[in-house]
Design an enzyme around this catalytic site. Structure first.
Site, PDB file in Angstrom:
ATOM      1  N   HIS A  67      -2.623   0.179   3.182  1.00 35.20           N
ATOM      2  CA  HIS A  67      -2.973   1.209   4.934  1.00 35.20           C
ATOM      3  C   HIS A  67      -4.211   2.526   4.555  1.00 35.20           C
ATOM      4  O   HIS A  67      -4.709   2.599   5.677  1.00 35.20           O
ATOM      5  CB  HIS A  67      -2.319   1.479   4.949  1.00 35.20           C
ATOM      6  CG  HIS A  67      -1.198   2.464   4.765  1.00 35.20           C
ATOM      7  ND1 HIS A  67      -0.069   2.621   4.405  1.00 35.20           N
ATOM      8  CD2 HIS A  67      -2.010   4.129   4.870  1.00 35.20           C
ATOM      9  CE1 HIS A  67      -0.031   3.971   3.621  1.00 35.20           C
ATOM     10  NE2 HIS A  67      -0.359   4.696   3.915  1.00 35.20           N
ATOM     11  N   ASP A 115       1.566  -3.851   1.351  1.00 31.94           N
ATOM     12  CA  ASP A 115       0.861  -2.805   1.575  1.00 31.94           C
ATOM     13  C   ASP A 115       0.090  -1.861  -0.064  1.00 31.94           C
ATOM     14  O   ASP A 115       0.741  -1.134  -0.364  1.00 31.94           O
ATOM     15  CB  ASP A 115       1.448  -1.539   1.648  1.00 31.94           C
ATOM     16  CG  ASP A 115       0.771  -0.393   2.825  1.00 31.94           C
ATOM     17  OD1 ASP A 115      -1.232  -0.537   2.561  1.00 31.94           O
ATOM     18  OD2 ASP A 115       1.401   0.622   2.622  1.00 31.94           O
ATOM     19  N   SER A 210      -0.158   8.170  -0.408  1.00 34.63           N
ATOM     20  CA  SER A 210       0.000   7.211   0.585  1.00 34.63           C
ATOM     21  C   SER A 210      -0.930   6.555  -1.330  1.00 34.63           C
ATOM     22  O   SER A 210      -1.783   7.490  -1.349  1.00 34.63           O
ATOM     23  CB  SER A 210      -0.650   6.918   1.507  1.00 34.63           C
ATOM     24  OG  SER A 210      -0.343   6.567   3.003  1.00 34.63           O
ATOM     25  N   GLY A 211      -0.920   5.570  -1.378  1.00 36.65           N
ATOM     26  CA  GLY A 211      -0.347   4.846  -2.418  1.00 36.65           C
ATOM     27  C   GLY A 211      -0.582   5.417  -3.734  1.00 36.65           C
ATOM     28  O   GLY A 211      -1.206   4.648  -5.010  1.00 36.65           O
TER      29      GLY A 211
END
Length: 266
Positions: A67, A115, A210-211
């Protein structure tokens, strides 16, 4: 830095595009997490910029969340390894302008399924004390509820966008599956997701972590994916072990691209 929030009863998926900083955490010892990657994602026009985390799994490969990039057109991605303070030009840093990345073909921005994203580094990272890769969980390898794991990231330290530039970290516990099933209903998938967080509502990965990896027992088991809009507990992580076969298949393609006869190696 500690942030105590009331847990909201309402539910809404919130993928975190943008770099994040750990809420309720502490500054990491510089370069103690040499696998951490800092992703700067910028539109070609330069008008839009976002940031994410990631982690090195091989000298030529970084894992992150789909994302962070999905749905964005004509973006430039820069990966920085070996950083502690991302606002300084530290001698330990290695910077890569990424020309090739792969988003899982079945990623859904609506449900946050699959994701996961793999980025190719060229040239390969030079392994040092400040830059090294982390092993990731193998297929069907699971981490038990109650296990203490660790997350790290740069960016926000609160929901009100307080920021600093150094790497922060926090520990989070793996939660029972029903905790996330109750919060996210059909969107939480046991096979491909991990439920984790601080049940006291004081610590969390937040926007733009994120990530980054959820590290348990020395391995990357999860990737920071999504959470509820109105609270910091629980959080959902992409289950890396579920995607091991996809990851290894893409890594083999990376190797083929580096062969002299490959058109993409030019």
């Amino acid at each position: 830095m500690l942030l105590l929030l009331l847990l909201a009863s309402s539910f809404l998926l919130l993928p975190w595009a943008g770099a994040g900083r750990i809420i309720g955490g502490w500054e990491a010892k510089p370069h103690s997490r040499p696998y951490m990657a800092y992703l700067s994602i910028q539109s070609e026009s330069g008008r839009h910029r976002s940031k994410c985390g990631g982690f090195l799994i091989r000298p030529d490969a970084v894992l992150s969340a789909a994302h962070c990039v999905a749905g964005k057109k004509n973006v430039n991605i820069t990966v920085t390894l070996g950083a502690h303070n991302i606002n300084k030009n530290e001698p330990t840093q290695q910077v890569f302008h990424v020309g090739h990345w792969v988003i899982h073909p079945k990623y859904s921005g609506y449900t946050s399924e699959n994701d996961i994203m793999l980025l190719k580094l060229k040239p390969r990272a030079k392994l040092t004390k400040s830059v090294s890769y982390i092993p990731f969980a193998r297929y069907k390898e699971r981490v038990e509820p109650g296990t203490t794991c660790h997350v790290a990231g740069w960016g926000w330290t609160s929901r009100s966008r307080d920021v600093t530039s150094v790497l922060m970290e926090a520990d989070l516990k793996v939660q029972r599956e029903n905790i996330c099933e109750d919060s996210f209903k059909k969107y939480y998938l046991q096979q491909s997701m991990i439920c984790a967080g601080d049940e006291n509502g004081k610590k969390a990965a937040f926007r733009g972590d994120s990530g980054g990896p959820l590290v348990c027992n020395g391995k990357a088991h999860g990737i920071v994916s999504y959470g509820p809009q109105n609270s910091i507990f629980p959080k959902v992580f992409t289950r890396v072990s579920y995607f091991e076969r996809w990851i290894r298949a893409e890594l083999r393609k990376f190797a083929l691209q580096d062969q002299p006869d490959s058109p993409s190696s030019v």
